[in-house]
Scaffold this motif. Structure first.
Motif, PDB file in Angstrom:
ATOM      1  N   ILE A 262      10.766  -0.447  -6.288  1.00  0.00           N
ATOM      2  CA  ILE A 262       9.307  -1.849  -6.218  1.00  0.00           C
ATOM      3  C   ILE A 262       8.257  -1.197  -6.686  1.00  0.00           C
ATOM      4  O   ILE A 262       7.357  -1.808  -7.708  1.00  0.00           O
ATOM      5  CB  ILE A 262       9.019  -1.599  -4.486  1.00  0.00           C
ATOM      6  CG1 ILE A 262       8.116  -2.658  -4.563  1.00  0.00           C
ATOM      7  CG2 ILE A 262       8.855  -0.727  -3.901  1.00  0.00           C
ATOM      8  CD1 ILE A 262       7.863  -3.516  -2.999  1.00  0.00           C
ATOM      9  N   THR A 263       8.126   0.129  -6.847  1.00  0.00           N
ATOM     10  CA  THR A 263       7.358   0.974  -7.971  1.00  0.00           C
ATOM     11  C   THR A 263       7.895   1.014  -9.750  1.00  0.00           C
ATOM     12  O   THR A 263       6.811   0.440 -10.551  1.00  0.00           O
ATOM     13  CB  THR A 263       7.654   2.695  -8.208  1.00  0.00           C
ATOM     14  OG1 THR A 263       8.447   3.239  -7.760  1.00  0.00           O
ATOM     15  CG2 THR A 263       6.828   2.865  -6.247  1.00  0.00           C
ATOM     16  N   SER A 267       5.342  -1.135 -11.885  1.00  0.00           N
ATOM     17  CA  SER A 267       5.053  -1.053 -13.227  1.00  0.00           C
ATOM     18  C   SER A 267       5.362  -2.016 -14.235  1.00  0.00           C
ATOM     19  O   SER A 267       4.646  -2.367 -15.584  1.00  0.00           O
ATOM     20  CB  SER A 267       6.005   0.429 -13.900  1.00  0.00           C
ATOM     21  OG  SER A 267       5.479   1.664 -12.774  1.00  0.00           O
ATOM     22  N   LEU A 268       6.426  -2.693 -14.315  1.00  0.00           N
ATOM     23  CA  LEU A 268       6.805  -3.857 -15.013  1.00  0.00           C
ATOM     24  C   LEU A 268       6.080  -4.964 -14.776  1.00  0.00           C
ATOM     25  O   LEU A 268       6.065  -5.667 -16.008  1.00  0.00           O
ATOM     26  CB  LEU A 268       8.168  -4.183 -14.865  1.00  0.00           C
ATOM     27  CG  LEU A 268       9.515  -2.814 -15.409  1.00  0.00           C
ATOM     28  CD1 LEU A 268      11.347  -3.713 -14.904  1.00  0.00           C
ATOM     29  CD2 LEU A 268      10.033  -2.771 -16.994  1.00  0.00           C
ATOM     30  N   GLY A 269       5.917  -5.290 -14.058  1.00  0.00           N
ATOM     31  CA  GLY A 269       5.165  -6.683 -13.970  1.00  0.00           C
ATOM     32  C   GLY A 269       6.352  -7.951 -13.466  1.00  0.00           C
ATOM     33  O   GLY A 269       7.225  -6.829 -13.731  1.00  0.00           O
ATOM     34  N   GLN A 274      10.756 -10.619 -12.998  1.00  0.00           N
ATOM     35  CA  GLN A 274      11.758 -11.856 -12.798  1.00  0.00           C
ATOM     36  C   GLN A 274      13.108 -12.024 -12.440  1.00  0.00           C
ATOM     37  O   GLN A 274      13.592 -12.251 -14.036  1.00  0.00           O
ATOM     38  CB  GLN A 274      10.715 -12.844 -12.853  1.00  0.00           C
ATOM     39  CG  GLN A 274      10.392 -13.308 -14.083  1.00  0.00           C
ATOM     40  CD  GLN A 274       9.519 -14.415 -14.540  1.00  0.00           C
ATOM     41  OE1 GLN A 274       9.667 -15.751 -14.213  1.00  0.00           O
ATOM     42  NE2 GLN A 274       8.843 -14.691 -15.523  1.00  0.00           N
ATOM     43  N   GLY A 275      13.332 -12.649 -11.411  1.00  0.00           N
ATOM     44  CA  GLY A 275      14.910 -13.222 -11.680  1.00  0.00           C
ATOM     45  C   GLY A 275      16.094 -10.963 -11.006  1.00  0.00           C
ATOM     46  O   GLY A 275      16.757 -11.435 -11.023  1.00  0.00           O
ATOM     47  N   THR A 374       2.965 -13.349  -3.278  1.00  0.00           N
ATOM     48  CA  THR A 374       0.838 -14.553  -2.854  1.00  0.00           C
ATOM     49  C   THR A 374       0.243 -13.775  -2.652  1.00  0.00           C
ATOM     50  O   THR A 374      -0.975 -13.770  -2.253  1.00  0.00           O
ATOM     51  CB  THR A 374       1.866 -15.689  -1.381  1.00  0.00           C
ATOM     52  OG1 THR A 374       1.803 -14.419  -0.935  1.00  0.00           O
ATOM     53  CG2 THR A 374       1.929 -16.571  -1.503  1.00  0.00           C
ATOM     54  N   THR A 375       0.451 -12.149  -2.458  1.00  0.00           N
ATOM     55  CA  THR A 375      -0.212 -11.207  -2.135  1.00  0.00           C
ATOM     56  C   THR A 375       0.246 -10.366  -2.903  1.00  0.00           C
ATOM     57  O   THR A 375       1.421  -9.920  -3.589  1.00  0.00           O
ATOM     58  CB  THR A 375      -0.233 -10.537  -1.045  1.00  0.00           C
ATOM     59  OG1 THR A 375       1.058 -10.801  -0.544  1.00  0.00           O
ATOM     60  CG2 THR A 375      -0.662 -11.580   0.113  1.00  0.00           C
ATOM     61  N   PRO A 376      -0.408  -8.722  -3.259  1.00  0.00           N
ATOM     62  CA  PRO A 376      -0.229  -7.753  -3.915  1.00  0.00           C
ATOM     63  C   PRO A 376       0.546  -7.160  -3.354  1.00  0.00           C
ATOM     64  O   PRO A 376       0.716  -6.636  -2.316  1.00  0.00           O
ATOM     65  CB  PRO A 376      -1.792  -6.721  -3.708  1.00  0.00           C
ATOM     66  CG  PRO A 376      -2.745  -8.079  -3.743  1.00  0.00           C
ATOM     67  CD  PRO A 376      -1.886  -8.687  -3.005  1.00  0.00           C
ATOM     68  N   TRP A 377       2.095  -6.603  -3.883  1.00  0.00           N
ATOM     69  CA  TRP A 377       3.283  -6.317  -3.425  1.00  0.00           C
ATOM     70  C   TRP A 377       4.436  -6.934  -2.636  1.00  0.00           C
ATOM     71  O   TRP A 377       5.086  -6.415  -2.850  1.00  0.00           O
ATOM     72  CB  TRP A 377       3.029  -4.838  -2.835  1.00  0.00           C
ATOM     73  CG  TRP A 377       1.931  -3.197  -3.914  1.00  0.00           C
ATOM     74  CD1 TRP A 377       0.553  -3.439  -3.901  1.00  0.00           C
ATOM     75  CD2 TRP A 377       2.875  -2.210  -4.271  1.00  0.00           C
ATOM     76  NE1 TRP A 377       0.399  -2.069  -4.300  1.00  0.00           N
ATOM     77  CE2 TRP A 377       2.021  -1.545  -5.421  1.00  0.00           C
ATOM     78  CE3 TRP A 377       4.074  -2.849  -4.525  1.00  0.00           C
ATOM     79  CZ2 TRP A 377       2.404  -0.720  -5.504  1.00  0.00           C
ATOM     80  CZ3 TRP A 377       4.657  -1.095  -5.292  1.00  0.00           C
ATOM     81  CH2 TRP A 377       3.212  -0.597  -5.918  1.00  0.00           C
ATOM     82  N   ASP A 378       3.664  -8.048  -3.573  1.00  0.00           N
ATOM     83  CA  ASP A 378       4.526  -9.224  -2.276  1.00  0.00           C
ATOM     84  C   ASP A 378       5.511  -9.567  -3.808  1.00  0.00           C
ATOM     85  O   ASP A 378       5.206 -11.047  -4.412  1.00  0.00           O
ATOM     86  CB  ASP A 378       3.944 -10.964  -2.271  1.00  0.00           C
ATOM     87  CG  ASP A 378       5.140 -12.088  -1.560  1.00  0.00           C
ATOM     88  OD1 ASP A 378       6.130 -11.146  -1.269  1.00  0.00           O
ATOM     89  OD2 ASP A 378       4.372 -12.636  -1.479  1.00  0.00           O
ATOM     90  N   TYR A 379       7.137  -8.138  -3.664  1.00  0.00           N
ATOM     91  CA  TYR A 379       7.158  -8.892  -5.303  1.00  0.00           C
ATOM     92  C   TYR A 379       9.087  -9.455  -4.832  1.00  0.00           C
ATOM     93  O   TYR A 379       9.860  -9.712  -5.713  1.00  0.00           O
ATOM     94  CB  TYR A 379       7.941  -7.083  -5.863  1.00  0.00           C
ATOM     95  CG  TYR A 379       6.101  -6.629  -5.963  1.00  0.00           C
ATOM     96  CD1 TYR A 379       5.621  -7.316  -6.610  1.00  0.00           C
ATOM     97  CD2 TYR A 379       5.930  -5.047  -6.236  1.00  0.00           C
ATOM     98  CE1 TYR A 379       4.267  -7.519  -7.179  1.00  0.00           C
ATOM     99  CE2 TYR A 379       4.646  -4.981  -6.705  1.00  0.00           C
ATOM    100  CZ  TYR A 379       4.117  -5.565  -7.618  1.00  0.00           C
ATOM    101  OH  TYR A 379       2.619  -4.917  -8.079  1.00  0.00           O
TER     102      TYR A 379
END
Length: 405
Positions: A262-263, A267-269, A274-275, A374-379
């Motif tokens: 997840i880190t 870092s990538l954003g 995505q995907g 919807t929230t920080p770290w909601d990845y």
């Protein structure tokens, strides 16, 4: 006669008290010492590193407000192994011989983990591995004093590799970190791809750690494969994905990070990540228990935990529970307790097998689009829970010397 009976009773009570006292004193050197040996400065420091120290400290504090077990102090130390086997082996010897460390945890990087395991086996001390991945840790290189806690290359291939082939991505080319972990991950994933009806058209190996992956990615591009499997991790994975996007490779071929944390996504954003499909052993937003623990971790580390951090916490907590239950920090006694006790600590649930593998569920995850977060770290979207049995090499196929056939 009455005085004699009283004297006998007093003697019995004293002997009983002495026995209990002796039992309570079965802690070597009057301290239980835990060492976090990890990457504090290199390619894997974000996914393990100082966060692993925080996780170990949290486990100690959650186990005992007084930071004691059996009335003895629990001490935590840490060091940077720099992802090098020789440094790891030397530090392990120093810790076991001079610092009187009872257990070493984390051990990110397979070469470092194998080096520490070898020393621990010689010294009859415990290693609890959360950061390293190679399936050899519980295979050909297994030891009786080690537990592979969080994930391995078999689980990663069974999750991500299998899912991608089922989705129609059948031709693969690997970009692989040139050391034991990368080789293991490529090998395990290749086996899964082929058994599912896919093909491996080639591979290329890059130095670890790396920075410029252009030549390796261009070879992967020229292969014409549907999938470019990244058999690397940490900063190497991040840079590989970034450069694949810069070259436009990811628009025509599917980039598959076979080990991603997840880190790394952070870092990538989400715009870049995505995907992507990934397999992990822990996700902070999975349920109420993981969220509650992760928010406490975040309060101390200012980042959500990776599965390595969660694994370090779990391994330290269950080690201390085993010491408390057996009233001893003796290696053989504690290992026997760990191997015979089902684990369910709110972060992981499962059992430790004869080969030292902690068998638990894994998660198949898909990185969200920016608009879906919807929230920080909601990845992540959790696409599937991979049952423990499916995420772990069958014992019937194990080459570990501890497994009775």
């Amino acid at each position: 006669m009455k005085q004699k009976l009283i004297a006998q009773a007093v003697t019995a009570l004293c002997l009983s008290a002495m026995a209990v006292g002796a039992q309570a004193q079965k802690v070597s050197d009057d301290v239980v010492k835990i060492g976090v040996l990890t990457d504090l400065s290199g390619a894997y420091s974000d996914l393990s590193g100082q966060g692993s120290v925080v996780a170990a400290r949290m486990a100690i504090e959650d186990f005992s407000n007084s930071k004691t077990v059996l009335g003895k102090k629990i001490e935590l130390i840490s060091a940077d192994h720099q992802n090098k086997a020789d440094i790891t082996a030397n530090k392990a010897r120093e810790w076991f011989d001079k610092e009187k460390v009872d257990v070493i945890v984390d051990l990110v990087t397979t070469s470092a983990a194998l080096a520490a395991m070898e020393v621990a086996e010689q010294k009859n001390k415990i290693t609890l591995i959360s950061g390293a991945a190679s399936s050899a840790i519980t295979g050909a290189k297994c030891t009786a004093t080690n537990v592979h806690w969080t994930y391995d290359t078999y689980a990663l291939s069974a999750g991500t590799g299998n899912a991608m082939v089922k989705a129609g991505k059948k031709s693969w080319f690997f970009v692989t970190a040139d050391y034991a972990f990368g080789h293991s991950l490529e090998g395990d994933t290749s086996a899964v791809v082929k058994s599912a009806g896919g093909t491996v058209v080639g591979s290329v190996r890059h130095p670890f750690p790396g920075s410029d992956f252009s030549s390796f990615l261009l070879k992967a591009q020229s292969s014409g494969s549907q999938v470019i499997g990244l058999a690397n991790a940490g900063a190497d994975t991040i840079n590989s994905i970034k450069q694949a996007a810069e070259f436009g490779i990811s628009q025509k071929q599917t980039i598959v990070p076979l080990l991603m944390f997840i880190t790394d996504v952070h870092s990538l954003g989400l715009k870049t990540a995505q995907g992507l499909t990934v397999t992990e052993g822990f996700y902070w937003d999975f349920n109420d228990q993981t969220r509650a623990w992760s928010k406490r971790f975040f309060a101390q580390h200012k980042r959500m935990p990776t599965m390595v951090h969660a694994g370090v916490y779990s391994s330290v907590m269950n080690y201390l529970k085993a010491v408390e239950a057996t009233k001893s920090d003796d290696t053989n006694t504690v290992m026997a307790k760990l191997r015979s006790t089902p684990i369910n600590d709110g972060l992981f649930k499962g059992v430790i097998r004869a080969d030292g593998k902690f068998e638990h569920d894994m998660y198949l995850l898909e990185v969200k689009k920016p608009a879906e977060s919807t929230t920080p770290w909601d990845y992540y979207h959790v696409r599937a829970v991979i049952p423990a049995k499916d995420a772990t090499l069958p014992l019937s196929k194990s080459v570990c010397k501890l497994v009775k056939k």
